[in-house]
Write a protein that holds these residues in place. Structure first.
Motif, short mmCIF file in Angstrom:
data_model
loop_
_atom_site.label_atom_id
_atom_site.label_comp_id
_atom_site.label_asym_id
_atom_site.label_seq_id
_atom_site.Cartn_x
_atom_site.Cartn_y
_atom_site.Cartn_z
N ASP A 1 -2.02 9.24 10.42
CA ASP A 1 -1.22 8.88 9.43
C ASP A 1 -1.24 7.36 9.04
N ARG A 2 -2.48 7.13 8.43
CA ARG A 2 -2.71 5.73 8.05
C ARG A 2 -2.68 4.67 9.15
N PRO A 3 -3.48 4.58 9.95
CA PRO A 3 -3.70 3.71 10.92
C PRO A 3 -3.56 2.16 10.64
N GLU A 4 -2.59 1.55 10.85
CA GLU A 4 -2.53 0.15 10.65
C GLU A 4 -2.99 -0.70 12.03
N TRP A 5 -2.22 -1.71 12.28
CA TRP A 5 -2.59 -2.39 13.30
C TRP A 5 -2.81 -1.76 14.77
N PRO B 1 6.11 1.16 10.57
CA PRO B 1 5.41 0.02 11.15
C PRO B 1 4.00 -0.22 10.98
N ASP B 2 3.69 -1.68 10.93
CA ASP B 2 2.42 -1.92 10.56
C ASP B 2 1.91 -2.99 11.31
N GLY B 3 2.27 -4.43 11.14
CA GLY B 3 1.77 -5.15 12.02
C GLY B 3 2.14 -5.03 13.62
N THR C 1 7.22 -4.74 9.88
CA THR C 1 7.34 -3.36 9.25
C THR C 1 7.15 -3.84 7.52
N ASP C 2 6.30 -2.56 6.90
CA ASP C 2 6.00 -2.66 5.57
C ASP C 2 6.54 -1.50 4.89
N GLY C 3 7.89 -1.39 4.85
CA GLY C 3 8.26 -0.13 4.38
C GLY C 3 9.03 -0.29 3.17
N ASP D 1 -8.27 2.52 10.22
CA ASP D 1 -8.64 2.56 8.75
C ASP D 1 -7.34 3.10 7.98
N ASP D 2 -6.84 2.30 7.34
CA ASP D 2 -5.40 2.62 6.63
C ASP D 2 -5.86 3.21 5.61
N GLU D 3 -5.87 4.74 5.44
CA GLU D 3 -5.88 5.51 4.46
C GLU D 3 -5.24 6.60 4.93
N ALA E 1 0.75 -1.22 0.06
CA ALA E 1 -0.09 0.17 0.18
C ALA E 1 0.85 1.10 0.17
N ASP E 2 2.11 1.24 0.43
CA ASP E 2 2.95 2.13 0.29
C ASP E 2 3.60 2.47 -1.28
N ASP E 3 3.16 3.43 -1.86
CA ASP E 3 3.25 3.63 -3.27
C ASP E 3 4.87 4.05 -3.39
N LEU F 1 1.15 4.11 13.18
CA LEU F 1 0.70 4.86 11.80
C LEU F 1 1.82 4.85 10.83
N THR F 2 1.51 4.22 9.92
CA THR F 2 2.63 3.57 9.10
C THR F 2 3.56 4.55 8.37
N ASN F 3 2.85 5.65 7.77
CA ASN F 3 3.60 6.71 7.17
C ASN F 3 2.31 7.59 6.39
CA CA Z 1 1.12 -1.33 5.17
#
Ligand code: CA
Ligand code: FEO
Ligand code: CA
Ligand code: CA
Length: 629
Positions: free
Chosen positions: A430-434, A529-531, A544-546, A354-356, A11-13, A448-450
């Motif tokens: 900033d994009r709430p993940e887990w 940071p994500d999961g 991480t999903d970076g 809500d991851d957006e 999802a991180d472009d 808050l992933t980025n």
């Molecule tokens: Ca992610």
């Protein structure tokens, strides 16, 4: 149809790398209003003055005491850039399950090189493993695992560029996503699936579901195939997960919007649908081309079908013939995970991100308390949904989403939850993940992933996204973890205190706020940071999903990874690194806490077998078979 290969499916472009960044505000100006600088410098982020409750549980230790006695039972490992999995000395990992491995004997020999036969594509372990939970049931060890999205070029190797050439290709993609439930067992060689177990099950994009809760039956959920608006087929883009106290699995529908397209670009919709499509990102062009061969996904023919996705789905892993339930009471948005906690009086609290970019953090509180053995059917639908509002003074409140506060009717609040949250003035995030809540102290964390759009442009609802307390950095490329402590040590409370547990960054490259907080250093660099999950001892595991190019802003980060944080000292150490190109996502423990199951999603290299890259779940143990959580 978008070209989405494994290396850019995050999802991180990728273009975030090249995003022109404005001059940063001064670190102190931006951050100090919201965060105790002293706390940061000590590697500890203190709660605000209102947090009189500090002093219980783990947080009673002083930072100095805790630093002297690190709670980590391993030597942290360096960043890696190779195509392998690495764990610390004294630990080992083994394969549990790879995409394409058979769940049933009839799928033995499923051939990935030609994509496999469509008839067996719902009898194998699915693609792109993500959130997972374990369940111990009558002596059986069960695991439920999400399969988030396809890697079309890999999954459809016979098709040109992974573009579905017909209905069978679409069906194959639909069959390898969703959720797997399976029984697993540990033998001398490690963990493996119990093939043909009666618990084994694939839930995919055509599995019948029930729609429950206040929005069930609403006109916006009715279709030609389901004029009642109470049943639907399948669950889409299953990202994070959750587990209820009564032993069911919650799977969370995230980027559902991308599955829908329109064969008529000029199709017109009623105003609510049009507004909803815009806010949720439903467009004429889909990601996977389903609509070309499956009219259910063609919004010009079925404009309400997207309203039937974006929910949290409850699955009973112990009954393979049970019908999954979409709980509308938990709202509709790009659900990341569902972290369930119990309030002091036993009411059920579900934290949800809500991851957006610039969307919100939510919680649901049930009206009734959970009582063991009682019917739980209404608990996740009969209650109140709240959105988080963070104040710069490190306090916050949960704002209820009701007809009175939003001006929307009860069902539409749930179907268009984003608009309801905008109406009451939640804090854009900033994009709430887990979200993870601690089993040893009453507090919760959210990754808050980025957010490259922070301070740059509003969200899709037009809400202001200027830097704010827990989201203090414009064009935020590294991410942070916010933590909150509910008032009165009660997850049902509407007030809370918050702080930032960590701000990721790179102090080897930057000296402004992009350096990150003081608990980030050359030895534990990470981004996005994500999961996240908190183990039985209270340690915070961070996945991480970076960006893993290991260059420039991300020099020294290496591949995506899993770290562990001490909530008391703020200390963070790298525990595991994944193969190049992967995301590390999904974490669950065996019931004896001697194994940690971790997901490797979309490895970019030819991991694990030197051939086709295969998303997999691995089992990590201590070589002395000690506890790992
Ligand atoms: Ca992610
Ligand atoms: Fe599927 Fe927001 O991660
Ligand atoms: Ca992912
Ligand atoms: Ca995620």
């Amino acid at each position: 149809m978008k070209d989405l290969d494994p290396t850019n499916m995050s999802a991180d472009d990728w273009d975030e790398l090249h995003f022109p960044r404005p001059e940063e505000n001064d670190f102190d100006q931006v951050v100090e209003s919201a965060i105790s600088r002293r706390g940061f410098l000590a590697g500890v982020v203190a709660f605000g003055s209102g947090a009189a409750a500090i002093g219980t549980g783990l947080l009673s230790s002083t930072s100095a005491q805790a630093v002297e006695a690190s709670r980590f039972a391993f030597t942290p490992i360096p960043a890696q850039t190779d195509g392998q999995v690495h764990v610390p000395e004294g630990y080992e990992w083994k394969m549990l399950m790879r995409w394409g491995d058979p769940l049933f004997s009839e799928a033995d020999g499923y051939d990935l090189t030609d994509g496999g036969p469509v008839e067996r594509s719902d009898k194998i372990f699915g693609e792109n493993t993500d959130g997972m939970e374990t369940f111990s049931y009558q002596g059986h060890e069960l695991i439920a695992i999400n399969h988030e999205y396809p890697n079309r070029k890999i999954n459809l190797p016979a098709s040109q560029d992974g573009v579905p050439a017909g209905a069978d290709d679409v069906l194959k993609l639909q069959n390898i996503q969703g959720v797997t439930v399976m029984e697993i067992t540990e033998g001398p060689e490690g963990w493996s699936i119990v093939k043909d177990s009666p618990f084994n099950r694939r839930i995919h994009h055509n599995t019948p579901m029930k729609i429950a809760g206040p929005a069930a039956g609403h006109a916006l959920l009715r279709t030609q195939a389901d004029p009642t608006g109470t049943t639907s087929l399948g669950t889409l883009n299953n990202c994070g997960a959750g587990k209820t106290p009564w032993g069911t699995y919650l799977t969370c529908e995230e980027n559902f919007n991308g599955y829908f397209g329109s064969s008529d670009e000029n199709a017109s919709y009623d105003q609510k649908t049009t507004d909803g499509f815009k806010r949720y990102g439903v467009k004429a062009e889909s990601w996977n081309g389903y609509e070309l061969f499956d009219p259910r996904f063609d919004t010009s023919k079925n404009p309400n079908e997207p309203h039937r996705a974006g929910w949290i789905v409850e699955i009973d892993p112990t009954k393979s013939d049970s019908t999954p339930v979409k709980h509308t009471g938990l709202g509709r948005f790009k659900h990341e995970n569902a972290e369930v906690a119990l309030a002091a009086d036993g009411r059920v609290v579900v934290y949800m991100g809500d991851d957006e970019r610039g969307e919100y953090l939510y919680k649901f509180v049930s009206n009734a308390a959970y009582v063991q053995g009682d019917d739980t059917g209404n608990l996740l639908n009969d209650g109140t949904l709240y959105v988080a509002k963070f104040n710069d003074d490190m306090t916050g409140e949960w704002l209820p989403l009701t007809p009175e506060t939003t001006g929307m009717d009860a069902a539409e609040i749930l179907i268009f939850t984003r608009m309801a949250a905008s109406a009451v003035g939640g804090t854009t995030m900033d994009r709430p993940e887990w979200v993870a809540s601690s089993p040893v102290t009453v507090e919760a964390y959210c990754c808050l992933t980025n957010n490259k759009n922070r301070g740059v442009k509003p969200n899709a609802g037009g809400d202001d996204t200027s830097a704010n307390g827990p989201n203090p950095r414009d064009a935020n490329k590294y991410g942070q973890i916010v933590r909150w402590r509910p008032a009165d040590e009660d997850h049902a409370a509407t007030d809370f205190d918050w702080d930032l547990y960590v701000m990721a960054g790179n102090p080897t490259v930057h000296s402004d706020n992009r350096a990150g907080s003081a608990n980030v250093n050359e030895g534990n660099l990470f981004n996005s940071p994500d999961g996240m999950a908190i183990d039985s001892t209270g340690l915070v595991w961070i996945q991480t999903d970076g960006k893993d190019n290991n260059e420039e802003d991300f020099a020294g980060n290496g591949n995506n990874q899993m770290l562990v944080g001490d909530p008391v000292t703020g200390e963070i150490a790298r525990f595991m690194t994944g193969p190049k190109g992967c995301e590390v996502t999904g974490l669950a423990w065996s019931s004896d806490l001697r194994t940690m199951f971790v997901g490797i999603q979309h490895p970019g290299s030819n991991w694990p077998d030197g051939g086709t890259p295969r998303s997999s779940v691995i089992a990590i143990k201590r070589t002395d078979n000690g506890l790992v959580g």
